[in-house]
Write an enzyme that holds these catalytic residues in place. Structure first.
Site, PDB file in Angstrom:
ATOM      1  N   ARG A 202      35.446  20.620  47.434  1.00  0.00           N
ATOM      2  CA  ARG A 202      35.591  21.092  48.821  1.00  0.00           C
ATOM      3  C   ARG A 202      35.917  19.935  49.760  1.00  0.00           C
ATOM      4  O   ARG A 202      36.821  20.049  50.596  1.00  0.00           O
ATOM      5  CB  ARG A 202      34.308  21.801  49.278  1.00  0.00           C
ATOM      6  CG  ARG A 202      34.088  23.166  48.650  1.00  0.00           C
ATOM      7  CD  ARG A 202      32.983  23.932  49.344  1.00  0.00           C
ATOM      8  NE  ARG A 202      31.671  23.343  49.169  1.00  0.00           N
ATOM      9  CZ  ARG A 202      30.756  23.752  48.285  1.00  0.00           C
ATOM     10  NH1 ARG A 202      31.039  24.767  47.480  1.00  0.00           N
ATOM     11  NH2 ARG A 202      29.573  23.175  48.216  1.00  0.00           N
ATOM     12  N   PHE A 217      38.384  34.329  47.795  1.00  0.00           N
ATOM     13  CA  PHE A 217      37.012  34.368  47.276  1.00  0.00           C
ATOM     14  C   PHE A 217      36.199  33.325  48.059  1.00  0.00           C
ATOM     15  O   PHE A 217      35.504  32.479  47.495  1.00  0.00           O
ATOM     16  CB  PHE A 217      36.953  34.073  45.773  1.00  0.00           C
ATOM     17  CG  PHE A 217      37.861  34.931  44.935  1.00  0.00           C
ATOM     18  CD1 PHE A 217      37.517  36.240  44.607  1.00  0.00           C
ATOM     19  CD2 PHE A 217      39.071  34.436  44.463  1.00  0.00           C
ATOM     20  CE1 PHE A 217      38.341  37.029  43.819  1.00  0.00           C
ATOM     21  CE2 PHE A 217      39.910  35.214  43.678  1.00  0.00           C
ATOM     22  CZ  PHE A 217      39.555  36.511  43.359  1.00  0.00           C
ATOM     23  N   ASP A 238      37.342  37.432  51.575  1.00  0.00           N
ATOM     24  CA  ASP A 238      36.241  37.772  50.677  1.00  0.00           C
ATOM     25  C   ASP A 238      35.993  39.273  50.778  1.00  0.00           C
ATOM     26  O   ASP A 238      36.324  39.898  51.786  1.00  0.00           O
ATOM     27  CB  ASP A 238      34.974  36.991  51.048  1.00  0.00           C
ATOM     28  CG  ASP A 238      34.002  36.898  49.879  1.00  0.00           C
ATOM     29  OD1 ASP A 238      34.051  35.882  49.152  1.00  0.00           O
ATOM     30  OD2 ASP A 238      33.215  37.836  49.678  1.00  0.00           O
ATOM     31  N   ASN A 264      39.747  43.146  49.014  1.00  0.00           N
ATOM     32  CA  ASN A 264      39.854  42.842  47.595  1.00  0.00           C
ATOM     33  C   ASN A 264      40.933  41.781  47.421  1.00  0.00           C
ATOM     34  O   ASN A 264      42.062  41.947  47.899  1.00  0.00           O
ATOM     35  CB  ASN A 264      40.209  44.108  46.820  1.00  0.00           C
ATOM     36  CG  ASN A 264      40.500  43.834  45.361  1.00  0.00           C
ATOM     37  OD1 ASN A 264      41.577  43.368  45.012  1.00  0.00           O
ATOM     38  ND2 ASN A 264      39.549  44.152  44.504  1.00  0.00           N
ATOM     39  N   ALA A 265      40.615  40.690  46.768  1.00  0.00           N
ATOM     40  CA  ALA A 265      41.534  39.556  46.688  1.00  0.00           C
ATOM     41  C   ALA A 265      42.863  39.933  46.049  1.00  0.00           C
ATOM     42  O   ALA A 265      43.933  39.534  46.537  1.00  0.00           O
ATOM     43  CB  ALA A 265      40.880  38.422  45.907  1.00  0.00           C
ATOM     44  N   CYS A 325      34.916  29.133  36.843  1.00  0.00           N
ATOM     45  CA  CYS A 325      33.555  28.741  36.480  1.00  0.00           C
ATOM     46  C   CYS A 325      33.091  29.507  35.242  1.00  0.00           C
ATOM     47  O   CYS A 325      31.896  29.571  34.957  1.00  0.00           O
ATOM     48  CB  CYS A 325      32.593  28.958  37.646  1.00  0.00           C
ATOM     49  SG  CYS A 325      32.491  30.668  38.215  1.00  0.00           S
TER      50      CYS A 325
END
Length: 381
Positions: A202, A217, A238, A264-265, A325
């Site tokens: 970040r 997101f 998001d 919704n992405a 992730c």
């Protein structure tokens, strides 16, 4: 009392993997706790043990100790010592003090937020040791919270709860990260309150400049806040209204401007493409689409789809900062997926930098489950 494993279980421990599953445990005590593990007469390890769990043995030391409990808590002390320089340099920052298996502390996570600690224990043997964990933390923090509401505890036969371990725990604290500050909800936030594994990725965003950036997101606006320091327009996307409200609050805290979009992405990225929108930089930090091996094929398609849409939205020279992730989406698969997305988008992508987990989320080569975060900086040529 001892745990006995079969040959396959012994092979895992001799290779210095920390886990042995129920199928490879021959016998063990009736009660959860800390015990030595043997293969016949051969000592293998000291481990956290739970006879009710499929993940039955979690090793934390590969040589004997007179006091197994003391040896385990010494691992915690060593883990904290490795972070002390960072804590002293940035006492108002956020760091992981204990990274479970990565610090030979299976089933224990301790996160530090500006002088306060959040503890999450997901292995049964830790439950009785939480007061001792609090005492190890006492010299470092003003308070410690046991945030034991993770569903993984149910697999261990443990109750779900959130309660103070030490001191007066505030509901929220302000954490400094690079040039920005953000609010962390210690009691009700996701995980332990925030996602510290992306901290360095970040702050990396503070070095970029441009007209338009997109943070997909976004959660509480982590990447978006850093991007807003150098971009004229930053859009945070998001599906959670509550997360976006927190992102807006964080923006106000820093005197920054963010545009937030609840959507919704996948749908939103397609809509942007239809509208002919273009961006200088896009961040994709999705949740773990692959939580298990059985999810991998579906997850691979989802990762590819969202990256394909983002690539199409970038200007020439634009930057894609993209992450996964999911442990089961290995690094080779991650870059294979990105290659296929670039090919299908008919764009050429250059790898600017390959990144992963920060120093406080250590990876053990012998225990590959400790490596999960992949982060790529890619430039559209």
């Amino acid at each position: 009392m001892r745990i006995f494993v079969n040959e396959r279980g012994a092979e895992r421990l001799l290779s210095r993997h920390l886990w042995v599953f129920a199928r490879d445990v021959v016998s063990g005590p009736e009660a959860p706790g800390l015990y030595p593990v043997y293969w016949g007469k051969r000592f293998l390890a000291l481990a956290l043990y739970n006879p009710q769990s499929d993940l039955r043995v979690r090793a934390y030391r590969f040589r004997p100790a007179e006091d197994p409990e003391k040896a385990l808590l010494e691992n915690l002390e060593r883990a904290i010592t490795r972070r002390l320089r960072a804590l002293e340099a940035e006492p108002e920052g956020g760091f992981r003090l204990a990274h479970a298996e990565g610090d030979f502390l299976p089933g224990l996570v301790v996160d530090y937020y500006a002088g306060h600690a959040v503890v999450q224990a997901t292995a049964h043997a830790w439950e009785a040791l939480l007061p001792q964990v609090a005492e190890v933390l006492r010299p470092l923090v003003k308070s410690a919270l046991a945030k034991n509401d993770a569903r993984a505890r149910e697999l261990e036969g443990l109750p779900l709860y959130v309660r103070p371990l030490l001191g007066q725990v505030p509901e929220r604290v302000v954490v400094k990260e690079g040039r920005v500050r953000y609010l962390v909800d210690l009691v009700a936030g996701q995980k332990t309150g925030a996602f510290l594994d992306q901290r360095e990725n970040r702050t990396l965003m503070e070095g970029f400049r441009g007209e338009r950036a997109l943070d997909v997101f976004s959660y509480a606006g982590g990447f978006a806040l850093h991007l807003a320091l150098g971009f004229k327009e930053v859009v945070a996307v998001d599906s959670s209204k509550e997360a976006l409200a927190r992102a807006e609050e964080n923006a106000r805290l820093n005197g920054l401007a963010l545009k937030t979009v609840e959507a919704n992405a996948f749908d939103y990225l397609r809509a942007l493409e239809r509208a002919g929108e273009r961006f200088d930089l896009i961040v994709l930090d999705p949740p773990a689409f692959a939580k298990g091996k059985k999810d991998l094929e579906r997850a691979y398609r989802a990762y590819k789809e969202v990256n394909l849409r983002a690539i199409k939205l970038l200007k020439e020279g634009g930057i894609l900062a993209t992450a996964s992730c999911s442990h089961h989406l290995t690094e080779p698969l991650f870059y294979q997926m990105l290659t296929e997305a670039a090919q299908d988008a008919h764009r050429v992508l250059k790898v600017v930098e390959k990144r992963g987990q920060p120093f406080d989320h250590p990876v053990l080569l012998n225990h590959p489950e400790t490596q999960y975060l992949k982060f790529a900086l890619l430039e559209v040529l």
